[in-house]
Design a protein around this motif. Structure first.
Motif, PDB file in Angstrom:
ATOM      1  N   TYR A  37      28.237  17.170  -2.400  1.00  0.00           N
ATOM      2  CA  TYR A  37      28.317  17.790  -1.378  1.00  0.00           C
ATOM      3  C   TYR A  37      27.809  17.190  -0.646  1.00  0.00           C
ATOM      4  O   TYR A  37      27.474  16.236   0.860  1.00  0.00           O
ATOM      5  CB  TYR A  37      29.336  19.023  -0.743  1.00  0.00           C
ATOM      6  N   LEU A 290      26.806  16.629   6.755  1.00  0.00           N
ATOM      7  CA  LEU A 290      28.521  16.317   5.971  1.00  0.00           C
ATOM      8  C   LEU A 290      29.510  16.757   7.692  1.00  0.00           C
ATOM      9  O   LEU A 290      30.334  15.717   7.255  1.00  0.00           O
ATOM     10  CB  LEU A 290      28.145  18.044   5.889  1.00  0.00           C
ATOM     11  N   PRO A 318      35.036  19.441   3.157  1.00  0.00           N
ATOM     12  CA  PRO A 318      33.984  18.256   2.123  1.00  0.00           C
ATOM     13  C   PRO A 318      35.803  17.917   1.861  1.00  0.00           C
ATOM     14  O   PRO A 318      35.668  16.849   1.609  1.00  0.00           O
ATOM     15  CB  PRO A 318      33.530  18.736   1.304  1.00  0.00           C
ATOM     16  N   HIS A 364      30.897  13.307   1.524  1.00  0.00           N
ATOM     17  CA  HIS A 364      29.421  14.578   1.957  1.00  0.00           C
ATOM     18  C   HIS A 364      28.600  13.558   2.682  1.00  0.00           C
ATOM     19  O   HIS A 364      28.742  12.523   3.426  1.00  0.00           O
ATOM     20  CB  HIS A 364      28.539  13.416   0.203  1.00  0.00           C
ATOM     21  N   ALA A 365      26.960  14.456   2.468  1.00  0.00           N
ATOM     22  CA  ALA A 365      26.267  14.400   3.989  1.00  0.00           C
ATOM     23  C   ALA A 365      25.448  13.070   3.499  1.00  0.00           C
ATOM     24  O   ALA A 365      25.098  12.474   4.243  1.00  0.00           O
ATOM     25  CB  ALA A 365      25.246  15.505   3.525  1.00  0.00           C
TER      26      ALA A 365
END
Length: 384
Positions: A37, A290, A318, A364-365
């Motif tokens: 994530y 995120l 997420p 995801h970031a």
């Protein structure tokens, strides 16, 4: 019947149902399927830190050489456990090779004959493996349904008055990405004298101060008999730990068979876990990025026009979901996304119940706005 024939029949049945599992080669495209994530598993900066710390060890070992109770223990492992206990605001911590092993060890060793395990119907397979290995009775309660849980807790007062009652939940559920109703669950367990166990696999690194999970974020950490944290998702490494009172950890060292009889994790993994938690604390922007990705996805997905029976599930975790009933239809959607270099995998029956097949979308970031737009646009085209 020969064993080969029996096995082949089972495999053929799976293939006919459209849910035969196969290992697939690595694919290229925007990542909407991994549990990485925060992007730590592929972070060059973190990898450099890990390499530097590992090379600085006085006597680095490629392998642990044995279980922790034989030759596999080390000052490195014990220091990491002390650090994890501080991170997760617990009295003590114990390392395990994976979250699956930790859950299995915890439940199988704690729950005894005459006890009762009440578990959310959507808990992970590793938690189910634990209760199957125990000698306790077990009952599922409806997902996040406090009324059903309370009814079963009331019944347990008569049916298991002489034993212990354990309630098992997850903080963030892996298929839909929704959160457990932890505060109300704590109140119920306190009222009925039940022991609460939580798997924080998908909240580790994402919720709480420096990624110490949802229970800590809500200030409820001391109400759990045991909490399980895993490091193969947002932490970008491998392994897991159980945290709780020192007496609980002492018990697991003596009676947790997967801990007793497994070779310990190698030094490089221990260094990776240690460095990852430092890195998260030093880079709060990762979680901010995120959250921005999640918000953008929600904004775009809200405009989707979906046919009857297809359900969009959006969460603050997420993990997002798009329920597309039917294995074939769900796989067709995933294939169409793959053609556009958007990698989101279908979750098929029997992993989920028939009719609840879904596309599991992991954000995801590092996902870009262009990737999010492309993902949602292709979903819209598929259902147009």
């Amino acid at each position: 019947m020969s064993i080969q024939k029996r096995i082949q029949e089972q495999l053929n049945k799976r293939e006919q149902q459209g849910n035969l599992r196969r290992l697939k080669p690595e694919r290229e495209g925007a990542d909407f399927f991994s549990n990485d994530y925060l992007g730590l598993a592929q972070s060059p900066a973190l990898a450099r830190v890990v390499a530097e710390r590992y090379s600085a060890l006085e006597k680095p070992r490629m392998g642990a050489t044995g279980s922790r109770l034989l030759s596999g223990n080390s000052a490195l492992a014990m220091r990491l456990e002390q650090k994890l206990a501080r991170v997760f605001e617990a009295e003590a911590a114990l390392l395990f090779n994976s979250g699956y092993v930790a859950n299995m060890a915890l439940i199988a060793s704690l729950a005894q004959k005459g006890d009762l395990i009440l578990y959310d119907e959507l808990v992970h397979a590793s938690l189910r493996e634990g209760y199957r290995l125990s000698f306790a009775d077990r009952k599922a309660f409806l997902h996040n349904n406090l009324s059903d849980l309370e009814q079963k807790l009331q019944s347990a007062r008569q049916t298991h008055a002489a034993g212990c009652v354990f309630v098992i939940t997850e903080s963030v559920y892996s298929m839909d990405g929704d959160n457990a109703v932890l505060a109300d669950m704590v109140d119920l367990c306190n009222r009925y004298g039940a022991y609460l166990l939580i798997d924080e696999a998908h909240s580790t690194g994402i919720f709480g101060q420096n990624g110490n999970g949802l229970a800590c974020e809500l200030g409820l950490q001391q109400h759990f008999l045991a909490r399980v944290y895993t490091f193969g998702k947002a932490i970008g490494a491998h392994g897991a730990c159980i945290v709780g009172k020192q007496w609980l950890i002492d018990y697991l060292v003596n009676f947790g068979r997967p801990f007793i009889y497994s070779t310990a994790m190698p030094d490089h993994t221990l260094v990776s876990i240690d460095a990852a938690f430092d890195y998260i604390g030093q880079h709060p922007e990762l979680n901010m990025q995120l959250r921005q990705v999640i918000a953008l996805y929600h904004e775009l997905a809200a405009e989707l026009r979906l046919p009857e029976g297809v359900q969009l599930i959006c969460n603050q975790s997420p993990i997002q979901a798009l329920v597309v009933p039917g294995n074939d239809r769900c796989k067709a959607l995933a294939d169409s996304l793959m053609q556009q270099k958007c990698l989101a995998l279908p979750i098929l029956a029997p992993t989920v119940p028939a009719g609840a097949e879904r596309l599991r979308i992991c954000l995801h970031a590092f996902n870009t706005a262009e990737e999010i737009n492309r993902l949602v646009a292709q979903i819209a085209r598929f259902f147009a």
